[in-house]
Design an enzyme around this catalytic site. Sequence first.
Site, PDB file in Angstrom:
ATOM      1  N   GLU A 161       0.805  -1.226   0.000  1.00  9.29           N
ATOM      2  CA  GLU A 161       0.000   0.000   0.000  1.00  9.29           C
ATOM      3  C   GLU A 161       0.839   1.279   0.000  1.00  9.29           C
ATOM      4  O   GLU A 161       0.826   2.066   0.971  1.00  9.29           O
ATOM      5  CB  GLU A 161      -0.966  -0.005   1.201  1.00  9.29           C
ATOM      6  CG  GLU A 161      -1.901  -1.190   1.211  1.00  9.29           C
ATOM      7  CD  GLU A 161      -3.002  -1.093   2.266  1.00  9.29           C
ATOM      8  OE1 GLU A 161      -2.959  -0.160   3.091  1.00  9.29           O
ATOM      9  OE2 GLU A 161      -3.904  -1.937   2.248  1.00  9.29           O
ATOM     10  N   GLU A 357      -5.365  -8.412   0.539  1.00 11.93           N
ATOM     11  CA  GLU A 357      -6.109  -8.006   1.744  1.00 11.93           C
ATOM     12  C   GLU A 357      -7.551  -7.715   1.363  1.00 11.93           C
ATOM     13  O   GLU A 357      -7.802  -7.005   0.380  1.00 11.93           O
ATOM     14  CB  GLU A 357      -5.538  -6.723   2.378  1.00 11.93           C
ATOM     15  CG  GLU A 357      -4.240  -6.885   3.106  1.00 11.93           C
ATOM     16  CD  GLU A 357      -3.784  -5.576   3.759  1.00 11.93           C
ATOM     17  OE1 GLU A 357      -4.644  -4.743   4.124  1.00 11.93           O
ATOM     18  OE2 GLU A 357      -2.562  -5.403   3.881  1.00 11.93           O
TER      19      GLU A 357
HETATM   20  O1  IFM Z   1      -4.677  -2.697   8.994  1.00 10.00           O
HETATM   21  C1  IFM Z   1      -4.539  -2.232   7.697  1.00 10.00           C
HETATM   22  C2  IFM Z   1      -3.339  -2.864   7.020  1.00 10.00           C
HETATM   23  O2  IFM Z   1      -2.173  -2.612   7.739  1.00 10.00           O
HETATM   24  C3  IFM Z   1      -3.156  -2.322   5.634  1.00 10.00           C
HETATM   25  N1  IFM Z   1      -4.381  -2.386   4.887  1.00 10.00           N
HETATM   26  C4  IFM Z   1      -5.587  -1.918   5.495  1.00 10.00           C
HETATM   27  C5  IFM Z   1      -5.752  -2.547   6.857  1.00 10.00           C
HETATM   28  C6  IFM Z   1      -7.058  -2.063   7.511  1.00 10.00           C
HETATM   29  O3  IFM Z   1      -7.053  -0.684   7.655  1.00 10.00           O
END
Ligand code: IFM
Length: 450
Positions: A161, A357
Amino acid sequence: MSIEFPRGFLLGSATSAYQIEGAAAEDGRQDSIWDVFCRVPGAIVNGEDGLVACDHYHRYAEDAKLLAALGMNTYRFSVSWSRVLNDGVVNRAGMDFYSRLVDELLANDVTPWLTLYHWDLPAALPGGWTNRDTAKRFVDYALAVHERLGDRVRTWTTLNEPWCSSFLSYAAGVHAPGQTDPAASIRAAHHLLLAHGWAVQALREADPSASLGATINFTPALPASDSARDRDVARRVDGTTNRFFVEPVFTGHYPADVLDDLAEIWPDDLVAEEDLAAISTPIDVLGVNYYTTNVFRAGEPTEPTPHIAAPDAVQVLRDLPLTGMGWEVDPAGLRNLLTWLHADYTGPAGVPLVITESGAAFDDVADEAGYVDDADRIDYLRRHLTAVREAMDAGADVRGYLVWSLMDNFEWAHGYAKRFGLVRVDSDLNRIPKASARWFADVARTGRVG
Ligand code: IFM
């Protein structure tokens, strides 16, 4: 109606080092920018931090068994740079931890998927990501970790990210290091992409058969109306949020409209001639993090904002359910995102997609035994897995779905209040699988969503 994923489809979960490990000052680990940021009064809800977190550093063996008990075939974790390198020198004790973790995962038939950078930059690196030299240090770090774990870890993600570690961190000030300087955030974003490209080149040379990639968080931006102003504000948000990262990785140039939007603050000395060729070094897999889609209208400018090309963007909520983060539940957005990525970027490059994710925080309520009957999370996962299957049916080459997160953990500036886990972590750090963990275990074992 039941849906099915192909044999070999990756079904598992993800975590990151600072969010779960704890042991922040143990075995020679040095401060990361998150350790420092957590000490800033008011930066984190309730003044919380990752000093203990889920104590995964000591409970990793139990956690590896938990993954196996939940039927997961893949576990994506990140390495803490400041645990494994001290001022550029390998810290053997820190490396040993990850080596033990990988061994334990493999002994439990769980495939390790390693992320090199999930936001916890060593605090000692001068200028952080605004400094081009940090990208060079990242390559040294990547090679050092690979030297130790490359014999057993076959899938490597450079960055997690980069939008968060640039615009949210250096322009909005919400994440470490908490700066509010739009030009600095552009520098950070470019240097992160450069670090990715250089690391892919170096890892490819060291290990030609490793699977290499990056994970980008995509938050599609839609206009609230068909008016020219709303369409333009959504385009500008989309430009810095999504296309700023995916476009150079796949095409070797920044989007022309984004360069126009940012022309006044884009640092002249930033991009060297060879940078974009490095950034677009071919990858083997694109990691997609998806949580929600946002709708914007044009309004009054506000600062600081992560939307550096669109300070006038005002989010408009639709009539959709919200998660505990206040994020709209929009599985169709995931289907559309995957279809777009496949059509415009990954498909032509022959690169598969993996959802690295996806998940939701909800205001979990535990019963007396500590059990959480989280029907809302099950519904979220069911609908997003269905959206993935729909995108695959429409032609997108998607190879896996990893839930964020294995367990409740340190949700950055929100502290521990926001719970994303399939597994509850109570105040004694006991791991208690929620209803969603049991449900997902069935999906992971059978490859079917009933
Ligand atoms: O917890 C975070 C993660 O570290 C990165 N992506 C989003 C998740 C939820 O906010």
